[in-house]
Design an enzyme around this catalytic site. Structure first.
Site, PDB file in Angstrom:
ATOM      1  N   SER A 117      86.658  15.066  18.767  1.00 39.90           N
ATOM      2  CA  SER A 117      85.605  14.471  19.601  1.00 39.90           C
ATOM      3  C   SER A 117      84.958  15.527  20.478  1.00 39.90           C
ATOM      4  CB  SER A 117      86.178  13.393  20.512  1.00 39.90           C
ATOM      5  OG  SER A 117      86.686  12.329  19.773  1.00 39.90           O
ATOM      6  N   HIS A 138      81.614  15.671  13.045  1.00 45.57           N
ATOM      7  CA  HIS A 138      81.922  14.659  14.058  1.00 45.57           C
ATOM      8  C   HIS A 138      81.319  13.315  13.649  1.00 45.57           C
ATOM      9  CE1 HIS A 138      81.346  12.687  18.146  1.00 45.57           C
ATOM     10  NE2 HIS A 138      82.629  12.678  17.892  1.00 45.57           N
ATOM     11  N   GLU A 150      77.671  14.508  13.015  1.00 46.67           N
ATOM     12  CA  GLU A 150      77.200  15.788  13.541  1.00 46.67           C
ATOM     13  C   GLU A 150      77.957  16.903  12.820  1.00 46.67           C
ATOM     14  OE1 GLU A 150      76.377  15.326  18.132  1.00 46.67           O
ATOM     15  OE2 GLU A 150      78.040  14.062  17.546  1.00 46.67           O
ATOM     16  N   ASN A 189      77.796  13.089  22.252  1.00 47.52           N
ATOM     17  CA  ASN A 189      78.630  12.789  23.417  1.00 47.52           C
ATOM     18  C   ASN A 189      78.071  13.399  24.696  1.00 47.52           C
ATOM     19  OD1 ASN A 189      80.631  10.926  22.835  1.00 47.52           O
ATOM     20  ND2 ASN A 189      81.818  12.446  21.689  1.00 47.52           N
TER      21      ASN A 189
END
Ligand code: NAD
Length: 307
Positions: A117, A138, A150, A189
């Site tokens: 993450s 990701h 990603e 994120n």
């Protein structure tokens, strides 16, 4: 065409099983290794449930499930892999150890990817002998329902490695996006947590309660976000208006470089969210299940109306 056929997934949990499902439903053979027997034993049932959620017929489900092979041995799992995706717990040392073992057992041209993450891919892959074939992929939860992946390059990743993974992900119906520098939080994120920081600050400073924050987003810009990203929206309203708004509001936004004390208090007080029955809201198990189902139904419906 990417030329990547055999996929191995390390870690059969929430993310690993969905990643395996995404490849298997597109016709790839997928080996899945987990260090815990229970995770491998429950894998077929969890994968079948996700395939059913995706609307596959019993015959299609069976075909896809037959392409997923649970492997007790990591070495066995990666021996003929073209791409290994690691989805083990978010611990740097564990991920480094896994890739050390993978590098021993996988073919030399096999591409190595971590689904971390937030841990920099560079830290995970630094000690590999052939780190030019390593990168980050990701995926988002649930991986079989959220299109984005990603694809993160490190300073060592070969351009061709990036291209092959981008092509492979596009070929199975995902929406891959290139992340050209290995920064914490990649793209999604960083954006998501910039929003969460301001959301928590609004509550912390008594401007509104948690329900008001979520209602504002659900009932306004959240409605259009899946077809209108912020930068296309800036062009839509005009970059001049965007600049005028930034001149007036940016200096007032939360810009603390550390987690909110309000959030720290929630955690210290055991208010961990759905898993403890209370976080920003109070949750019964039924309410938590109902919201999870609502999200997954919504994501399924979006698939049918968006291109
Ligand atoms: N959950 C999310 O929303 C999400 C989203 C994107 C990325 N990620 C990342 O994906 C990774 C996996 O997350 P998850 O949510 O699937 O976790 P999870 O706990 O559901 O699954 C992890 C799996 O790894 C297995 N495991 C533990 N040690 C292992 C080892 N040594 N070798 C092989 N398998 C091992 C566990 O048994 C478990 O089945 C983490 O790095 C996480 O940060 C999670």
């Amino acid at each position: 065409m990417s030329g990547l056929t055999n996929i191995s997934v390390i870690g059969a949990g929430l993310m690993g099983h969905g990643i395996a499902v995404s490849f298997a439903r597109a016709g790839h053979r997928v080996g899945v290794h987990d260090a815990f027997a229970e995770s491998l034993e429950t894998l077929p049932a969890r994968a079948a449930a996700s395939l059913e959620l995706l609307g596959h017929s019993p015959v299609e489900r069976e075909e896809a499930l037959n392409r997923i092979e649970a492997k007790e041995s990591l070495a066995d799992c990666v021996a003929a892999a073209d791409l290994v995706i690691e989805a083990a717990p978010e611990k740097l040392e564990l991920k480094q150890q896994i890739f050390e073992q993978v590098e021993e057992a996988a073919p030399q041209n096999c591409i190595l990817a971590s689904n971390t993450s937030v841990i920099p891919i560079t830290s995970i892959m630094a000690d590999l002998r052939h780190r030019e074939r390593a990168l980050g992929t990701h995926w988002w939860n649930p991986p079989h329902l959220i299109p984005l992946v990603e694809v993160i390059r490190t300073e060592w990743t070969l351009p061709d490695t990036m291209e092959q993974v981008m092509d492979l992900l596009a070929s199975i119906g995902k929406t891959p996006v290139r992340v050209e520098k290995d920064v914490p939080g990649f793209i999604g994120n960083r954006l998501q947590h910039a929003l969460w920081r301001e959301a928590i600050s609004l509550v912390e400073n008594g401007i509104c309660d948690a329900a008001a924050v979520d209602t504002v987003i659900n009932s306004s810009f959240g409605r259009r976000l899946s077809v209108l990203g912020p930068l296309a929206n800036a062009d839509l309203v005009g970059t001049d208006l965007t600049l005028a708004i930034h001149q007036n509001v940016l200096s007032d936004l939360e810009d603390s470089g550390r987690p909110s004390p309000y959030l720290e208090e929630l955690v210290a007080g055991g208010r961990l969210g759905m898993k403890s029955g209370e976080g920003f809201y109070k949750w019964t198990p039924e309410e938590a299940d109902a919201l999870r189902k609502r999200v997954s139904d919504h994501l399924r419906k979006l698939e049918t109306i968006l291109d």
